[in-house]
Design a protein around this motif. Structure first.
Motif, short mmCIF file in Angstrom:
data_model
loop_
_atom_site.label_atom_id
_atom_site.label_comp_id
_atom_site.label_asym_id
_atom_site.label_seq_id
_atom_site.Cartn_x
_atom_site.Cartn_y
_atom_site.Cartn_z
N ALA A 28 -58.21 27.52 -33.03
CA ALA A 28 -58.71 26.67 -34.35
C ALA A 28 -58.53 27.39 -35.71
O ALA A 28 -58.27 26.81 -36.62
N ARG A 29 -58.47 28.63 -35.59
CA ARG A 29 -58.29 29.49 -36.86
C ARG A 29 -56.80 29.19 -37.16
O ARG A 29 -56.45 28.95 -38.36
N TYR A 30 -55.97 29.21 -35.89
CA TYR A 30 -54.42 29.29 -36.24
C TYR A 30 -54.22 27.77 -36.74
O TYR A 30 -53.38 27.55 -38.06
N TYR A 31 -54.75 26.75 -36.24
CA TYR A 31 -54.70 25.15 -36.50
C TYR A 31 -55.16 24.97 -38.14
O TYR A 31 -54.42 24.72 -38.97
N ARG A 32 -56.14 25.75 -38.59
CA ARG A 32 -56.76 25.68 -39.90
C ARG A 32 -55.95 26.31 -40.76
O ARG A 32 -55.66 25.36 -41.87
N SER A 33 -55.30 27.37 -40.31
CA SER A 33 -54.34 27.87 -41.40
C SER A 33 -53.08 27.12 -41.80
O SER A 33 -52.57 26.89 -42.70
N SER A 34 -52.73 26.61 -40.56
CA SER A 34 -51.46 25.58 -40.48
C SER A 34 -51.79 24.53 -41.14
O SER A 34 -50.79 24.26 -42.40
N VAL A 35 -52.75 23.79 -40.99
CA VAL A 35 -53.03 22.57 -41.73
C VAL A 35 -53.21 22.81 -43.40
O VAL A 35 -53.00 22.30 -44.09
N GLY A 36 -53.73 24.15 -43.46
CA GLY A 36 -54.37 24.41 -45.03
C GLY A 36 -53.20 24.77 -45.59
O GLY A 36 -52.96 24.38 -46.64
N ALA A 37 -52.07 25.29 -45.01
CA ALA A 37 -50.58 25.70 -45.69
C ALA A 37 -49.97 24.32 -46.04
O ALA A 37 -49.33 24.17 -47.04
N SER A 38 -50.04 23.46 -45.32
CA SER A 38 -49.67 22.11 -45.33
C SER A 38 -50.00 21.12 -46.62
O SER A 38 -49.60 20.67 -47.28
N LEU A 39 -51.24 21.26 -46.46
CA LEU A 39 -52.01 20.82 -47.62
C LEU A 39 -51.85 21.36 -49.01
O LEU A 39 -51.87 20.44 -49.92
N THR A 40 -51.89 22.95 -48.99
CA THR A 40 -51.55 23.43 -50.21
C THR A 40 -50.10 22.90 -50.86
O THR A 40 -49.96 22.77 -51.95
N GLN A 41 -49.25 22.75 -49.99
CA GLN A 41 -47.77 22.29 -50.35
C GLN A 41 -47.93 20.96 -51.06
O GLN A 41 -47.17 20.80 -51.95
N THR A 42 -48.72 20.17 -50.66
CA THR A 42 -49.01 18.75 -51.20
C THR A 42 -49.87 18.64 -52.40
O THR A 42 -50.01 17.57 -53.25
N GLY A 43 -50.67 19.58 -52.46
CA GLY A 43 -51.82 19.68 -53.35
C GLY A 43 -53.11 18.83 -52.90
O GLY A 43 -53.76 18.29 -53.70
N VAL A 73 -58.06 10.01 -55.30
CA VAL A 73 -56.76 9.05 -55.61
C VAL A 73 -55.64 9.81 -56.24
O VAL A 73 -54.71 9.46 -56.10
N ARG A 74 -56.19 10.36 -57.34
CA ARG A 74 -55.22 11.43 -58.10
C ARG A 74 -54.18 12.21 -57.18
O ARG A 74 -53.31 12.32 -57.32
N ARG A 75 -55.19 12.99 -56.35
CA ARG A 75 -54.31 13.93 -55.29
C ARG A 75 -53.63 13.10 -54.51
O ARG A 75 -52.65 13.68 -54.35
N THR A 76 -54.06 12.10 -54.05
CA THR A 76 -53.08 11.37 -52.86
C THR A 76 -51.88 10.73 -53.63
O THR A 76 -50.71 10.79 -53.32
N LYS A 77 -52.02 10.39 -55.02
CA LYS A 77 -50.75 9.88 -55.78
C LYS A 77 -50.04 10.83 -56.26
O LYS A 77 -48.67 10.66 -55.89
N ARG A 78 -50.48 12.14 -56.54
CA ARG A 78 -49.56 12.99 -56.87
C ARG A 78 -48.77 13.60 -55.43
O ARG A 78 -47.56 14.02 -55.58
N ALA A 79 -49.58 13.67 -54.56
CA ALA A 79 -48.88 13.97 -53.04
C ALA A 79 -47.83 13.05 -52.69
O ALA A 79 -46.82 13.59 -52.38
N ILE A 80 -48.09 11.81 -52.97
CA ILE A 80 -47.01 10.89 -52.50
C ILE A 80 -45.77 10.90 -53.49
O ILE A 80 -44.54 10.94 -53.08
N ASP A 81 -46.08 11.10 -54.75
CA ASP A 81 -44.93 11.56 -55.71
C ASP A 81 -44.26 12.68 -55.42
O ASP A 81 -42.98 12.54 -55.42
N LEU A 82 -44.88 13.80 -55.05
CA LEU A 82 -44.12 14.96 -54.70
C LEU A 82 -43.37 14.93 -53.66
O LEU A 82 -42.27 15.39 -53.42
#
Length: 127
Positions: A28-43, A73-82
């Motif tokens: 779970a800790r490994y998965y959380r850090s992996s997901v967190g890294a991906s989310l950080t890249q997209t904002g 909504v803003r974070r989602t739109k920004r992530a789609i744009d990026l």
């Protein structure tokens, strides 16, 4: 040989439970850090990727503060744009604390689920 006693069986079960809990915790800790890294890249935040077509999530979003919805909504739109531009959010805002796992609607979702379960239990006699 004698069959195992209840105490021996209970001890073995507890040992297996401890091993399983440690393994699941590590994964779970490994998965959380992996997901967190991906989310950080997209904002994005973790709550931004929760499926809003689920009844409990939709209700929690209806009850949420308008600022929470606007931010989502803003974070989602920004992530789609990026994603379209093949860019990384960290290139634009490297020092921003995104609060990736900040909880804004999750507690409400849990309360709605508990309410629905209680309602179902109280009305079980009518079936």
């Amino acid at each position: 040989t004698n069959p195992p006693t209840t105490t021996q069986t209970h001890t073995t079960t507890m040992a297996l439970r401890m091993i399983l809990d440690k393994t699941v915790g590590a994964v779970a800790r490994y998965y959380r850090s992996s997901v967190g890294a991906s989310l950080t890249q997209t904002g994005l935040r973790y709550e931004d990727i929760i499926n809003e077509s689920e009844k409990e999530v939709a209700e929690a979003l209806e009850l949420a503060d308008p600022d929470v919805i606007t931010g989502r909504v803003r974070r989602t739109k920004r992530a789609i744009d990026l994603s379209f531009k093949r860019k990384n959010f960290l290139h634009y805002a490297p020092d921003v604390d995104q609060e990736t796992f900040k909880v804004e609607i999750y507690d409400d979702i849990q309360k709605i689920i508990a309410r629905d379960q209680e309602y179902a239990a109280l009305n079980a006699h009518t079936k």
